[in-house]
Motif scaffolding. Sequence first.
Motif, PDB file in Angstrom:
ATOM      1  N   CYS B 371     -38.627 -61.550 -12.795  1.00 40.50           N
ATOM      2  CA  CYS B 371     -38.814 -61.766 -14.229  1.00 40.50           C
ATOM      3  C   CYS B 371     -40.046 -62.627 -14.505  1.00 40.50           C
ATOM      4  O   CYS B 371     -40.116 -63.764 -14.049  1.00 40.50           O
ATOM      5  CB  CYS B 371     -37.586 -62.436 -14.832  1.00 40.50           C
ATOM      6  SG  CYS B 371     -37.810 -62.806 -16.560  1.00 40.50           S
ATOM      7  N   PRO B 372     -41.035 -62.085 -15.214  1.00 38.58           N
ATOM      8  CA  PRO B 372     -42.275 -62.828 -15.427  1.00 38.58           C
ATOM      9  C   PRO B 372     -42.108 -64.061 -16.305  1.00 38.58           C
ATOM     10  O   PRO B 372     -42.946 -64.946 -16.256  1.00 38.58           O
ATOM     11  CB  PRO B 372     -43.204 -61.808 -16.091  1.00 38.58           C
ATOM     12  CG  PRO B 372     -42.307 -60.784 -16.646  1.00 38.58           C
ATOM     13  CD  PRO B 372     -41.082 -60.755 -15.801  1.00 38.58           C
ATOM     14  N   VAL B 373     -41.065 -64.111 -17.102  1.00 40.99           N
ATOM     15  CA  VAL B 373     -40.868 -65.324 -17.893  1.00 40.99           C
ATOM     16  C   VAL B 373     -39.727 -66.157 -17.330  1.00 40.99           C
ATOM     17  O   VAL B 373     -39.202 -67.043 -17.986  1.00 40.99           O
ATOM     18  CB  VAL B 373     -40.645 -65.026 -19.397  1.00 40.99           C
ATOM     19  CG1 VAL B 373     -41.931 -64.619 -20.050  1.00 40.99           C
ATOM     20  CG2 VAL B 373     -39.605 -63.965 -19.590  1.00 40.99           C
ATOM     21  N   PRO B 377     -31.857 -62.575 -15.371  1.00 43.36           N
ATOM     22  CA  PRO B 377     -31.243 -61.386 -15.966  1.00 43.36           C
ATOM     23  C   PRO B 377     -29.808 -61.132 -15.517  1.00 43.36           C
ATOM     24  O   PRO B 377     -29.012 -60.635 -16.300  1.00 43.36           O
ATOM     25  CB  PRO B 377     -32.169 -60.249 -15.531  1.00 43.36           C
ATOM     26  CG  PRO B 377     -33.470 -60.913 -15.287  1.00 43.36           C
ATOM     27  CD  PRO B 377     -33.146 -62.271 -14.764  1.00 43.36           C
ATOM     28  N   CYS B 400     -37.135 -63.250 -23.606  1.00 40.16           N
ATOM     29  CA  CYS B 400     -37.326 -61.989 -22.873  1.00 40.16           C
ATOM     30  C   CYS B 400     -38.402 -61.169 -23.578  1.00 40.16           C
ATOM     31  O   CYS B 400     -38.350 -60.974 -24.777  1.00 40.16           O
ATOM     32  CB  CYS B 400     -36.021 -61.205 -22.842  1.00 40.16           C
ATOM     33  SG  CYS B 400     -36.197 -59.545 -22.226  1.00 40.16           S
ATOM     34  N   ILE B 401     -39.403 -60.725 -22.827  1.00 39.00           N
ATOM     35  CA  ILE B 401     -40.484 -59.966 -23.453  1.00 39.00           C
ATOM     36  C   ILE B 401     -40.250 -58.470 -23.329  1.00 39.00           C
ATOM     37  O   ILE B 401     -41.126 -57.669 -23.621  1.00 39.00           O
ATOM     38  CB  ILE B 401     -41.850 -60.335 -22.852  1.00 39.00           C
ATOM     39  CG1 ILE B 401     -41.812 -60.169 -21.339  1.00 39.00           C
ATOM     40  CG2 ILE B 401     -42.251 -61.751 -23.220  1.00 39.00           C
ATOM     41  CD1 ILE B 401     -43.178 -60.269 -20.716  1.00 39.00           C
ATOM     42  N   GLU B 402     -39.071 -58.098 -22.879  1.00 39.72           N
ATOM     43  CA  GLU B 402     -38.676 -56.693 -22.809  1.00 39.72           C
ATOM     44  C   GLU B 402     -39.617 -55.869 -21.956  1.00 39.72           C
ATOM     45  O   GLU B 402     -39.989 -54.757 -22.297  1.00 39.72           O
ATOM     46  CB  GLU B 402     -38.566 -56.115 -24.227  1.00 39.72           C
ATOM     47  CG  GLU B 402     -37.499 -56.832 -25.019  1.00 39.72           C
ATOM     48  CD  GLU B 402     -37.595 -56.605 -26.516  1.00 39.72           C
ATOM     49  OE1 GLU B 402     -38.233 -55.627 -26.917  1.00 39.72           O
ATOM     50  OE2 GLU B 402     -37.027 -57.409 -27.268  1.00 39.72           O
ATOM     51  N   CYS B 403     -40.006 -56.438 -20.821  1.00 39.18           N
ATOM     52  CA  CYS B 403     -41.004 -55.763 -19.998  1.00 39.18           C
ATOM     53  C   CYS B 403     -40.380 -54.742 -19.064  1.00 39.18           C
ATOM     54  O   CYS B 403     -41.059 -53.896 -18.531  1.00 39.18           O
ATOM     55  CB  CYS B 403     -41.764 -56.779 -19.184  1.00 39.18           C
ATOM     56  SG  CYS B 403     -40.716 -57.645 -18.019  1.00 39.18           S
ATOM     57  N   ARG B 404     -39.107 -54.821 -18.837  1.00 37.83           N
ATOM     58  CA  ARG B 404     -38.356 -53.883 -18.005  1.00 37.83           C
ATOM     59  C   ARG B 404     -38.612 -54.031 -16.514  1.00 37.83           C
ATOM     60  O   ARG B 404     -38.242 -53.171 -15.727  1.00 37.83           O
ATOM     61  CB  ARG B 404     -38.604 -52.435 -18.437  1.00 37.83           C
ATOM     62  CG  ARG B 404     -38.248 -52.224 -19.899  1.00 37.83           C
ATOM     63  CD  ARG B 404     -38.179 -50.793 -20.312  1.00 37.83           C
ATOM     64  NE  ARG B 404     -37.148 -50.095 -19.602  1.00 37.83           N
ATOM     65  CZ  ARG B 404     -37.365 -48.986 -18.920  1.00 37.83           C
ATOM     66  NH1 ARG B 404     -38.561 -48.486 -18.842  1.00 37.83           N
ATOM     67  NH2 ARG B 404     -36.376 -48.391 -18.320  1.00 37.83           N
ATOM     68  N   CYS B 405     -39.222 -55.117 -16.115  1.00 34.90           N
ATOM     69  CA  CYS B 405     -39.378 -55.358 -14.676  1.00 34.90           C
ATOM     70  C   CYS B 405     -38.014 -55.410 -14.003  1.00 34.90           C
ATOM     71  O   CYS B 405     -37.819 -54.887 -12.907  1.00 34.90           O
ATOM     72  CB  CYS B 405     -40.087 -56.678 -14.419  1.00 34.90           C
ATOM     73  SG  CYS B 405     -41.822 -56.620 -14.749  1.00 34.90           S
ATOM     74  N   CYS B 406     -37.080 -56.071 -14.665  1.00 33.91           N
ATOM     75  CA  CYS B 406     -35.764 -56.244 -14.041  1.00 33.91           C
ATOM     76  C   CYS B 406     -35.095 -54.891 -13.841  1.00 33.91           C
ATOM     77  O   CYS B 406     -34.476 -54.650 -12.816  1.00 33.91           O
ATOM     78  CB  CYS B 406     -34.895 -57.186 -14.867  1.00 33.91           C
ATOM     79  SG  CYS B 406     -34.887 -56.882 -16.611  1.00 33.91           S
ATOM     80  N   THR B 417     -32.711 -54.291 -19.704  1.00 31.52           N
ATOM     81  CA  THR B 417     -33.536 -54.594 -20.869  1.00 31.52           C
ATOM     82  C   THR B 417     -32.909 -54.056 -22.147  1.00 31.52           C
ATOM     83  O   THR B 417     -32.866 -54.745 -23.160  1.00 31.52           O
ATOM     84  CB  THR B 417     -34.937 -54.030 -20.682  1.00 31.52           C
ATOM     85  OG1 THR B 417     -35.367 -54.352 -19.370  1.00 31.52           O
ATOM     86  CG2 THR B 417     -35.888 -54.613 -21.669  1.00 31.52           C
ATOM     87  N   PHE B 420     -30.378 -56.327 -23.250  1.00 28.72           N
ATOM     88  CA  PHE B 420     -30.880 -57.576 -23.831  1.00 28.72           C
ATOM     89  C   PHE B 420     -31.393 -57.340 -25.244  1.00 28.72           C
ATOM     90  O   PHE B 420     -31.195 -58.162 -26.128  1.00 28.72           O
ATOM     91  CB  PHE B 420     -31.992 -58.171 -22.971  1.00 28.72           C
ATOM     92  CG  PHE B 420     -31.569 -58.461 -21.565  1.00 28.72           C
ATOM     93  CD1 PHE B 420     -30.232 -58.620 -21.257  1.00 28.72           C
ATOM     94  CD2 PHE B 420     -32.498 -58.562 -20.546  1.00 28.72           C
ATOM     95  CE1 PHE B 420     -29.819 -58.866 -19.964  1.00 28.72           C
ATOM     96  CE2 PHE B 420     -32.099 -58.812 -19.251  1.00 28.72           C
ATOM     97  CZ  PHE B 420     -30.761 -58.958 -18.959  1.00 28.72           C
TER      98      PHE B 420
HETATM   99  S1  SF4 Z   1     -37.154 -57.468 -19.526  1.00 37.11           S
HETATM  100 FE1  SF4 Z   1     -36.157 -58.416 -17.756  1.00 37.11          FE
HETATM  101  S2  SF4 Z   1     -37.850 -59.075 -16.473  1.00 37.11           S
HETATM  102 FE2  SF4 Z   1     -38.726 -58.650 -18.466  1.00 37.11          FE
HETATM  103  S3  SF4 Z   1     -38.681 -60.627 -19.539  1.00 37.11           S
HETATM  104 FE3  SF4 Z   1     -36.783 -59.585 -20.059  1.00 37.11          FE
HETATM  105  S4  SF4 Z   1     -35.339 -60.329 -18.578  1.00 37.11           S
HETATM  106 FE4  SF4 Z   1     -37.329 -60.822 -17.749  1.00 37.11          FE
END
Ligand code: SF4
Lengths: 328, 501
Positions: B371-373, B377, B400-406, B417, B420
């Motif tokens: 998670c970049p921030v 998760p 959460c920047i909703e980047c979907r890395c997780c 995501t 979230f």
């Molecule tokens: S989408 Fe997942 S990885 Fe991205 S900021 Fe939110 S919790 Fe972290």
Amino acid sequence: MNTPTERSVSDVMLLVLLALLPGFCVFLYLTGWGGVINCMIAIVTALIAEAVAVRLRHGSVRITLTDYSAVVTAILLALCLPPLLPWWIVSLATLFAILLAKQVYGGLGQNLFNPAMAGYALVLISYPLDLSTWLTLPEGFSMSLSDALSIVFSGGLSQSEQYDALTGATALSRLYDLNLQSVDLAQLAPEISGTFGARYSEWLNLAFLIGGLALVFLKVITWHLPVALIAGVATCDLLIGGPYPDLTFHLFGGATMLCAFFIITDPVSAPAGNRARLIFGFFTGLLIYLIRSFGSYPDSAAFAVLLMNCCVPMLDRLDNHINSRPTR
Amino acid sequence: MNILHLRDNRQRGLHWSKPRARPIETLPVPDTLYIPISHWQQTTAELLVTTGSTLYKGQPLTRSYNHNVIITHASSSGEVIDISDNRIAIKTDGRDEVSDELTKTTDSLSRQEITDIAHRNGLTGQGGAGFPLARKIASLPQQPQLLLVNAAECDPDIHCDDALIQAYAPLVVESVLTIAEACEIDRVVIGIENDKTRSIEQLQQAMARQTARQNIELVTIPSQYPSGAENILLQLCTSEQPGPHESLASAGILSMNIATCYAMGQAVFNGMPPISRITTVVTPDGRHRNFKLLTGTPVNHILDYVAYERPIASIEQEVPLHVTQGGRMMSEALDTQAVITQQSNCITISNTKGVQSSVPCIRCGACSDICPVRLMPQHLHKAATHFDAQQLDNLNVDRCIECRCCDVVCPSAIPLTAQFIQAKEHKHRQNNEQIAADLAKQRYDKRQRRLQKERSGKRRTSLKEKAAPATPQSRKDLIAQALKRSAKKKPNDAADNGSSH
Ligand code: SF4
Ligand code: SF4
């Protein structure tokens, strides 16, 4: 939203199985057909038990079986069991591991205890004699398959007529016996120690170490748990260990490496945060050493792991608490 | 099995090795273009054309004085054949004739003028959200500090900005400088991934030619996802962080996608509104191609072209194709009616839907590692499943920047995501309801107090009334009484006066 997951649970489990391969080969060399039969019984029982349980819980059998977690549990369990056990002890251990330690809690991801260790602990307590009867190592497939099968299906090694001819002690159980007799250990060192660790199980441990390092390298597991466990054992050895057995005996004896890289790294029953992982691994190492040296069982990894599993929710909460403080 | 190439880095995120961007190709003008019309709440754009009007390339189709309404233009010459509520269909004549009413600018611009140009040309942020640029510029404070140009497209499938820079670096740099001068911004930063070597070279060359003007800092950032997200880019480039709830613009930072800068340059120097955009098209065989596409090009047209050129097995076998927009990470499904808009940075055509069934969380921690921030998760997942608002708050779900890395790393394939986003919405809804309830309660309390006051007030007056003569008095009587009282008082007054002498 169709991003495929980079590495699914089944991929992870397959990687773990691959990493177990070197250790598995050494194990088979040491135990011969007895080890093969144990593994087979455990895997078949695990798959059937998992399928039935999932059916009863109205889950998808296909999805559950193809995550391979049951296979991993079965193999980890079989790697702890001595060869030529009566078949029903292996089945019982596996059934307990899959049904009571895992599915009853809600299946994959929900269990509190490490299933393999729970199954092992059950049979270790219930059948101490069978569980401490080891073949003279290494067996190296010198017994024929049919002989092995007949022993397995007729009550196991402890009931067999060739009991005395076939059995030997593992280094740890020998050490344990010697301890009870309060013999001067240093004199008997050659009997139980091998080139660098405990006799024979050093190779097993080395193979697990190699496989485990591969897992760390592939980022299937992080370094925290194994390193902390080894640190825990080492700390104990430095503080209370005598001149013999030395640290390498503990690290390369019994189930230490298997435990460090494959058992406590089961993500479900270990804490999630790295900080908590360090604590968890360290105390598991500590307990392994203490139970081995002062407890009433020759090897103790299972009890150490289960005891620490109880603490995981607390460790998680602690970690959570620290982490959820506003960061800015 | 797919073994991920993840490298640890100071900044968390996903690492992919990206192929080089391919040069820009063009498609033949489609027979029919469908230009979307923008509305904003109740404000509708005023239509300037009717069915049958002849159009030229770049001619405005709508008009509005509201900065929230995005003005649209004809992207090729032809005739209007249909106008519906939200789009205008144009039958193209294939001549692609440019309108002769385009106004070019060469003088230096003021902030007001550049806002007008942005509005007149219907410029929007091309990074994805499509926020009207005019509004963004207008909401800057008096003294903006930073122009942050986002040339990072961290999604592994998107290459359009890379292709754009390689083709148009001089125009882009000139446009960036013009914007900075018009908005009186002293510091200009372009953030670009360090593996786009050719683009970096092109930008440096273009900047070398503009040395007489303001200085531009070119910052290279590690090539990883999601470093192109506004806040993360800002942090990478300037190690600044915006406050949790303020927008970048109100903090004095004008953040623009490099494609938006290009569109602005086209509008200022050539008078050409944004009627095309460079889009990466990912074909089912996994190839990435960059096309310059006219706004309003139906997605089907692209499909046909790509399939015609190099037959796609699945089209022949009639396997349904799935079209998504937004690259690998931010993808959203498109229907076959969809058209290219200013926000279409990437169109992915695939013949698999790629839906995975998820299994329960195995607590592996991969998501918190990525998670970049630096959220957690897996704990958020638990909190969101039971909707534990307090816990969600504790775990900073709003960051959460909703980047979907997780999602990508989760071995259990849990749609984290999405969960979230839902949890956030739910939380805001609950908050709003709470606020509404509080307000209602306040109003009620106030009313209760007022009523009570009135009642006790009434009691006091009724007491007074009792003391007063019971008979109702006319106005005349009251006046008479008052006169009498004052007459009575007068002698005293006189006496007082006398005594004082
Ligand atoms: S989408 Fe997942 S990885 Fe991205 S900021 Fe939110 S919790 Fe972290
Ligand atoms: S990555 Fe998925 S499975 Fe692993 S902890 Fe996070 S949510 Fe659970």
